[in-house]
Structure formats: structure tokens, C-alpha cells
Design an enzyme around this catalytic site. Structure first.
Site, PDB file in Angstrom:
ATOM      1  CG  ASP A   1      -1.604   1.206   1.504  1.00 20.21           C
ATOM      2  OD1 ASP A   1      -2.229   1.769   0.779  1.00 20.21           O
ATOM      3  OD2 ASP A   1      -1.941   1.859   2.659  1.00 20.21           O
TER       4      ASP A   1
ATOM      5  CG  ASP B   1      -1.595   7.870   0.394  1.00 15.14           C
ATOM      6  OD1 ASP B   1      -0.859   8.821   1.037  1.00 15.14           O
ATOM      7  OD2 ASP B   1      -1.944   7.117   0.133  1.00 15.14           O
TER       8      ASP B   1
END
Length: 220
Positions: free
Chosen positions: A14, A16
Site C-alpha cells: 500500500d 499512504d
């Protein structure tokens, strides 16, 4: 089995909260939007992490609001505000040790925003970058991680997913991957059965017969 006791075909990250800290910038934009729509900002902000903007807006069911239009406006505001976005400790060096064919970024951010935030944080754009536009159903659907695995020409069940937020953790689990939770941006402990690490400073990798393994320095 611990994530340190396996080897993997690839790593999927991922963005953020997992590779970069963009929390302050994102929350500035979303707090302003929430205020404009009469939402309780303190209650709302913890719920907007880890999912696509359009899915977050749609889930609220606000009268007279067109989710796609609101999401586009929010994305533009986020493109305009990248102040304070940085890579998590150790992330840049960790990624530099990985062959480019062995890792992907799988983010709920749109492509333009993902590239802008990665550039601001000093993280290279990988050969395999999956963004909000690439799937019909965003996290917690596993579609994004399954797509990344296909593009890497591996099976998701042989991958390790690095995540920080509940929607992404669910997506990684549903894809059949192992999941490691990065907690650098958490303001409160997360309840999870997965292995957790604060950042990448105490993580290292190695390659053995085209497989990647993960270890803590001093335990290789």
C-alpha cells in the site's frame, strides 16, 4: 506461520501510511471537505483512510452529492497540498534492495496523486503500480491485489502485502496473501492477528532461487 518464516514470489505495498506519511496533508483536505458538508470532523477523519475517495463519499450517502464529482474535487485539492509528505523511516532503502520485478505499489489513490506523493516523498514509481482507476471495486475488495499479482506474473497466495489500514488488510487477506501491518502512522494500537512493524528500519530482505525472504537485521 510468521511472515519471517516464509519466502515469497513478490512484495506488494500500500502507499499512504505504509510507504509514506501523508496523513497530515490528507486530513487537511478531508477535514475542510467534511466541514463543508456538515460532518463531525473528529468522528469522520479516522474512517476515510485506506479506501478510494469515491468509495468514502459514496458510503456516506449524503443527499444531493455526486460521489464522482466530489472525489474529483478532493483529489485536486490533494494534488495541490503535498506539504509534509515524507517516506516512512527505512522505506527508501528497503525498496532499493528489491529487484524491480519483485514489488508493486497497490494504492487507493488516483494515478496522478500517487505519482505526485511518491515524488514528494522520494520513492521511485515501480514498474507495477495499481491505482484507483485500475479496478471497479476498491479496497476492501481484493481485486487490486489480485491484479497486481497478475501483472507481476505471480500468485497472490505467494506474496507478502504491506498494509496499514483495515480496508487494505481485509483486501490482502481476501486475496490470499500474507499481510504485514506497518504501524508508523497509527495514533492508537491496532487490533490484528497479523505481524506488525513500526517501519522498515528493522527489516531486511534477501533473494534465494528467485524467491524473496524477509528478516530482521541480525537474524539472517
Amino acid at each position: 506461520m510468521s511472515v519471517f518464516e516464509r519466502n515469497y514470489s513478490a512484495f506488494m505495498f500500500d502507499m499512504d501510511g505504509t510507504l509514506i506519511n501523508s496523513t497530515a496533508a490528507a486530513e487537511r483536505v478531508w477535514a475542510k471537505w467534511a466541514e463543508q458538508h456538515g460532518l463531525d470532523v473528529k468522528t469522520f477523519l479516522p474512517t476515510m483512510h485506506g479506501a478510494r475517495a469515491v468509495d468514502t463519499v459514496r458510503r456516506l450517502g449524503l443527499p444531493g452529492v455526486v460521489p464522482e464529482e466530489e472525489a474529483a474535487n478532493i483529489t485536486q485539492a490533494e494534488l495541490d497540498d503535498v506539504e509534509g509528505i515524507v517516506a516512512l523511516p527505512g522505506a527508501i532503502a528497503f525498496l532499493a534492495r528489491l529487484p524491480r520485478s519483485k514489488w508493486a505499489i497497490v494504492t487507493s489513490s488516483p494515478l496522478d496523486l500517487a505519482k505526485r506523493r511518491l515524488a514528494t516523498a522520494g520513492i521511485p514509481v515501480p514498474d507495477c503500480l495499481i491505482t484507483a482507476e485500475d479496478v471497479i471495486a476498491g479496497k476492501p475488495s481484493p481485486d487490486c491485489y489480485l491484479l497486481a499479482a497478475r501483472k507481476l506474473d505471480v500468485s497472490a497466495v505467494n506474496c507478502l502485502v504491506f498494509e496499514d489500514a483495515v480496508p487494505g488488510i481485509i483486501a490482502g487477506d481476501a486475496a490470499g496473501a500474507e499481510v504485514l501491518v506497518i504501524t508508523a502512522t497509527h495514533t492508537r494500537p491496532i487490533e490484528t492477528a497479523h505481524t506488525t512493524m513500526p517501519n522498515y528500519e528493522n527489516l531486511n530482505t534477501g533473494i534465494d532461487d528467485d524467491r524473496i525472504f524477509l528478516f530482521r537485521p541480525g537474524t539472517e
